[in-house]
Design a protein around this motif. Structure first.
Motif, PDB file in Angstrom:
ATOM      1  N   ALA A   1      -9.069   1.641 -32.212  1.00  0.00           N
ATOM      2  CA  ALA A   1      -9.192   0.600 -33.238  1.00  0.00           C
ATOM      3  C   ALA A   1      -9.054   1.153 -34.646  1.00  0.00           C
ATOM      4  CB  ALA A   1     -10.534  -0.115 -33.087  1.00  0.00           C
ATOM      5  N   SER A   2      -9.314   2.443 -34.825  1.00  0.00           N
ATOM      6  CA  SER A   2      -9.195   3.082 -36.136  1.00  0.00           C
ATOM      7  C   SER A   2      -8.835   4.544 -35.914  1.00  0.00           C
ATOM      8  CB  SER A   2     -10.512   2.972 -36.906  1.00  0.00           C
ATOM      9  OG  SER A   2     -11.501   3.805 -36.315  1.00  0.00           O
ATOM     10  N   ASN A   3      -8.651   5.269 -37.025  1.00  0.00           N
ATOM     11  CA  ASN A   3      -8.338   6.690 -36.899  1.00  0.00           C
ATOM     12  C   ASN A   3      -9.586   7.561 -36.898  1.00  0.00           C
ATOM     13  OD1 ASN A   3      -9.104   6.476 -39.547  1.00  0.00           O
ATOM     14  ND2 ASN A   3      -7.154   7.162 -40.421  1.00  0.00           N
TER      15      ASN A   3
ATOM     16  N   ASP B   1     -13.601   6.190 -32.414  1.00  0.00           N
ATOM     17  CA  ASP B   1     -12.698   5.278 -31.712  1.00  0.00           C
ATOM     18  C   ASP B   1     -11.669   6.032 -30.873  1.00  0.00           C
ATOM     19  OD1 ASP B   1     -13.949   3.002 -32.575  1.00  0.00           O
ATOM     20  OD2 ASP B   1     -12.599   2.657 -34.261  1.00  0.00           O
ATOM     21  N   SER B   2     -11.240   7.192 -31.342  1.00  0.00           N
ATOM     22  CA  SER B   2     -10.322   8.003 -30.553  1.00  0.00           C
ATOM     23  C   SER B   2     -11.000   8.479 -29.271  1.00  0.00           C
ATOM     24  CB  SER B   2      -9.853   9.207 -31.379  1.00  0.00           C
ATOM     25  OG  SER B   2      -8.986  10.027 -30.610  1.00  0.00           O
ATOM     26  N   ASP B   3     -12.246   8.909 -29.393  1.00  0.00           N
ATOM     27  CA  ASP B   3     -13.001   9.320 -28.209  1.00  0.00           C
ATOM     28  C   ASP B   3     -13.247   8.140 -27.275  1.00  0.00           C
ATOM     29  OD1 ASP B   3     -13.074  11.869 -29.211  1.00  0.00           O
ATOM     30  OD2 ASP B   3     -15.171  11.771 -29.887  1.00  0.00           O
ATOM     31  N   ALA B   4     -13.468   6.956 -27.872  1.00  0.00           N
ATOM     32  CA  ALA B   4     -13.715   5.754 -27.070  1.00  0.00           C
ATOM     33  C   ALA B   4     -12.485   5.398 -26.244  1.00  0.00           C
ATOM     34  CB  ALA B   4     -14.108   4.588 -27.966  1.00  0.00           C
ATOM     35  N   ARG B   5     -11.305   5.522 -26.851  1.00  0.00           N
ATOM     36  CA  ARG B   5     -10.061   5.241 -26.120  1.00  0.00           C
ATOM     37  C   ARG B   5      -9.926   6.189 -24.931  1.00  0.00           C
ATOM     38  NH1 ARG B   5      -4.454   6.108 -27.344  1.00  0.00           N
ATOM     39  NH2 ARG B   5      -5.034   8.087 -28.289  1.00  0.00           N
ATOM     40  N   GLU B   6     -10.172   7.480 -25.164  1.00  0.00           N
ATOM     41  CA  GLU B   6     -10.099   8.458 -24.083  1.00  0.00           C
ATOM     42  C   GLU B   6     -11.138   8.158 -23.009  1.00  0.00           C
ATOM     43  OE1 GLU B   6      -9.384  11.765 -21.654  1.00  0.00           O
ATOM     44  OE2 GLU B   6      -8.127  10.836 -23.195  1.00  0.00           O
TER      45      GLU B   6
ATOM     46  N   LEU C   1       1.634   2.765 -10.130  1.00  0.00           N
ATOM     47  CA  LEU C   1       0.962   2.261 -11.323  1.00  0.00           C
ATOM     48  C   LEU C   1       1.214   0.776 -11.536  1.00  0.00           C
ATOM     49  CD1 LEU C   1      -0.570   2.970 -14.014  1.00  0.00           C
ATOM     50  CD2 LEU C   1       1.685   3.456 -14.992  1.00  0.00           C
ATOM     51  N   ASN C   2       0.126   0.011 -11.675  1.00  0.00           N
ATOM     52  CA  ASN C   2       0.195  -1.387 -12.107  1.00  0.00           C
ATOM     53  C   ASN C   2      -0.252  -1.460 -13.562  1.00  0.00           C
ATOM     54  OD1 ASN C   2       0.737  -1.955  -9.432  1.00  0.00           O
ATOM     55  ND2 ASN C   2      -1.126  -3.128  -9.065  1.00  0.00           N
ATOM     56  N   THR C   3       0.519  -2.123 -14.415  1.00  0.00           N
ATOM     57  CA  THR C   3       0.136  -2.246 -15.824  1.00  0.00           C
ATOM     58  C   THR C   3       0.782  -3.478 -16.425  1.00  0.00           C
ATOM     59  OG1 THR C   3      -0.011  -1.056 -17.923  1.00  0.00           O
ATOM     60  CG2 THR C   3       2.049  -0.810 -16.673  1.00  0.00           C
ATOM     61  N   TYR C   4       0.090  -4.086 -17.401  1.00  0.00           N
ATOM     62  CA  TYR C   4       0.561  -5.353 -17.950  1.00  0.00           C
ATOM     63  C   TYR C   4       0.505  -5.445 -19.475  1.00  0.00           C
ATOM     64  CZ  TYR C   4       0.580  -7.307 -13.222  1.00  0.00           C
ATOM     65  OH  TYR C   4       0.851  -7.552 -11.901  1.00  0.00           O
ATOM     66  N   LYS C   5      -0.521  -4.865 -20.109  1.00  0.00           N
ATOM     67  CA  LYS C   5      -0.740  -5.119 -21.533  1.00  0.00           C
ATOM     68  C   LYS C   5      -1.159  -3.858 -22.268  1.00  0.00           C
ATOM     69  CE  LYS C   5      -2.316  -9.921 -20.900  1.00  0.00           C
ATOM     70  NZ  LYS C   5      -3.436 -10.860 -21.137  1.00  0.00           N
ATOM     71  N   THR C   6      -1.307  -4.012 -23.589  1.00  0.00           N
ATOM     72  CA  THR C   6      -1.908  -2.978 -24.433  1.00  0.00           C
ATOM     73  C   THR C   6      -3.092  -3.595 -25.166  1.00  0.00           C
ATOM     74  OG1 THR C   6       0.155  -1.744 -24.742  1.00  0.00           O
ATOM     75  CG2 THR C   6      -1.560  -1.435 -26.397  1.00  0.00           C
ATOM     76  N   TYR C   7      -4.179  -2.842 -25.266  1.00  0.00           N
ATOM     77  CA  TYR C   7      -5.394  -3.299 -25.943  1.00  0.00           C
ATOM     78  C   TYR C   7      -5.787  -2.309 -27.028  1.00  0.00           C
ATOM     79  CZ  TYR C   7      -6.065  -6.580 -22.064  1.00  0.00           C
ATOM     80  OH  TYR C   7      -5.914  -7.585 -21.135  1.00  0.00           O
ATOM     81  N   VAL C   8      -6.668  -2.762 -27.911  1.00  0.00           N
ATOM     82  CA  VAL C   8      -7.250  -1.925 -28.947  1.00  0.00           C
ATOM     83  C   VAL C   8      -8.687  -1.621 -28.559  1.00  0.00           C
ATOM     84  CG1 VAL C   8      -7.944  -1.804 -31.372  1.00  0.00           C
ATOM     85  CG2 VAL C   8      -5.758  -2.872 -30.746  1.00  0.00           C
ATOM     86  N   ALA C   9      -9.031  -0.347 -28.489  1.00  0.00           N
ATOM     87  CA  ALA C   9     -10.351   0.091 -28.017  1.00  0.00           C
ATOM     88  C   ALA C   9     -11.226   0.524 -29.189  1.00  0.00           C
ATOM     89  CB  ALA C   9     -10.200   1.244 -27.035  1.00  0.00           C
ATOM     90  N   GLU C  10     -12.493   0.087 -29.152  1.00  0.00           N
ATOM     91  CA  GLU C  10     -13.443   0.406 -30.222  1.00  0.00           C
ATOM     92  C   GLU C  10     -14.739   0.951 -29.630  1.00  0.00           C
ATOM     93  OE1 GLU C  10     -15.608  -1.784 -34.053  1.00  0.00           O
ATOM     94  OE2 GLU C  10     -14.336  -2.934 -32.664  1.00  0.00           O
TER      95      GLU C  10
END
Length: 467
Positions: free
Chosen positions: A246-248, A252-257, A318-327
């Protein structure tokens, strides 16, 4: 003819350039037994957990008839042939061939149904790609505990061996389980899908512990008993969407991982690298201790189990459909929950096919599979035939896929659209993913091609993608 001319105009008008699709890149479509077959209590089929789950809730919409593919499989093959697909991914209904899930009673009519389907595909020049378990567990097996009961592994072994024996000479690509994340999260954690258990703090992890060992058993059986004769390949279908931070910020980077590890690594790490992701082991143990538990809510693998599960793959599905923003969203210690363990919230990012390429790179870099196949990708719409939005979506994702193959040099050997046709989307007929429309108010379940079906047929014929 008018529809085809309109579609041609759309393609020409939107085309600024063209990309050639490699001849060795497979294209196909996918379905699942409960979502298309119907005939829920015909020809000796036993009751599955979705039959019971929806009937007990008196839901108006269910899979009792759905697309009626049990009776219309030949028409479905004709449509697949007209689409020019290389492969068709479908699933076998466990209770259709073993009514109570055990070898006590084998239903020959069910075995014959899938034999005829497989032979029909082969005669049409289409590679059958078979999923052993796409969510329709026999009720008897569920009543014994399902994925909460380690004995499930033995029953799955019996079922898998029977299927390999019957269809092993004709099927080269096998998938043990479809979307274990969805199975355990929805059915054993959130209670939203069959069997409807709400065990979000512990049962969800026990489910994964049993399921992964069952997958490994299914893989090892094929590897030891059937691969020497038939030389097929076996994998497990994992689902994940891509996430952008969600931000740099580091948080948030750790949250995405963390989210990628709790959703994809949860399954991929034991199969491709060995054991749960360390972030899961550490966080769940820490929160469990602070919640007052004597041990972690995440079951601990023995070294023997780690070694048995590790390496049980011939490709990454792999099944995949969308992209999300993680916070990053850390939670205080309250009732135990998978979501509190993760500590991330996310929101949908508007159409972003570039995330597909990033996900493929992530999978390739993190797990180093021999090859990758996209086993599901598609767009959910409502009921209309002029689905240019689906064309735009699939086009963007294929374009991103080609970037990953050609520029990033990643070995992706197939792309599969969900779905061949509109079907029962686990609770509703309102969500339409099909290249072909199905009229669910017509007793004949009439199939009508959508614009996206004609478009997909065209790119498979020409091997040219307009971008």
């Amino acid at each position: 003819m008018v529809m085809k001319l309109c579609l041609l105009f759309f393609i020409l008008a939107s085309s600024q350039a063209a990309r050639y699709i490699p001849k060795n890149l497979w294209f196909g479509t996918a379905t699942a037994s409960y979502q298309i077959e119907g005939a829920w209590n015909e020809s000796g089929k036993g009751e599955n957990i979705w039959d019971k789950f929806l009937h007990d809730a008196n839901r108006d919409q269910n899979g009792d008839v759905t697309c009626d593919s049990y009776h219309k499989w030949q028409e479905d093959i004709e449509n697949l042939k007209k689409l020019n697909v290389n492969h068709y991914r479908f699933s076998i209904s466990w209770p259709r061939i073993l009514p109570d899930g055990t070898l006590k009673s084998i239903n020959q009519e069910g075995i014959d149904y899938y034999y005829n389907l497989i032979q029909g595909l082969i005669e049409a020049g289409i590679e059958p790609m078979v999923t052993l378990y796409h969510w329709d567990m026999p009720v008897h097996i569920s009543e014994l505990g399902g994925f909460l009961n380690p004995q499930f592994i033995d029953y799955f072994e019996d079922y898998a061996r029977l299927v390999y024996q019957e269809y092993g000479p004709y099927v080269r690509y096998w998938l043990t389980f479809n979307e274990p994340y969805s199975i355990c999260n929805g059915g054993y954690g959130a209670g939203q899908t069959a069997p409807g258990l709400n065990l979000i703090g512990d049962g969800i992890y026990q489910c994964s512990y049993v399921l992964l060992k069952a997958h490994a058993r299914g893989y090892r059986i094929y590897d030891e008993e059937f691969r020497p004769k038939y030389n097929g390949k076996v994998g497990i279908v994992l689902n994940i969407n891509w996430f952008e931070p969600a931000s740099n910020t580091t948080a948030d980077s750790d949250a995405r991982e963390r989210l990628l590890q709790f959703q994809l690594g949860w399954w991929a790490n034991p199969v491709f690298n060995g054991n749960w992701p360390q972030i899961m082991i550490d966080r769940i143990a820490n929160r469990s201790s602070r919640e007052g538990f004597a041990r972690s809510r995440l079951p601990q693998f023995t070294q023997e189990e780690i070694d048995y599960i590790n390496g049980t793959h011939d490709f990454f599905a792999l099944n995949t459909y969308k992209t999300y923003v993680a916070e990053n969203t850390e939670y205080n210690i309250t009732d135990p929950s998978y979501w509190f363990d993760v500590g991330v919230t996310w929101t949908n990012l508007t159409y972003y096919p570039e995330g597909f390429r990033k996900l493929i790179n992530f999978v390739n870099d993190r797990y180093r599979p021999e090859s990758i196949i996209i086993t599901e990708n598609g767009l959910q719409t409502t009921d209309y035939l002029n689905d240019t939005d689906r064309i735009t979506y699939i086009k963007g994702y294929i374009n991103s896929l080609l970037d990953a193959i050609e520029e990033d040099k990643i070995n992706v050997f197939g792309y599969t659209v969900w779905s061949l046709m509109d079907n029962f989307e686990w609770g509703s007929y309102d969500s339409r993913f099909g290249l072909i429309n199905v009229n669910f108010t017509d007793s004949n379940r009439t199939r009508t091609w959508k614009d996206s079906g004609y478009w997909f047929k065209n790119i498979l014929e020409t091997r040219i993608l307009d971008v």
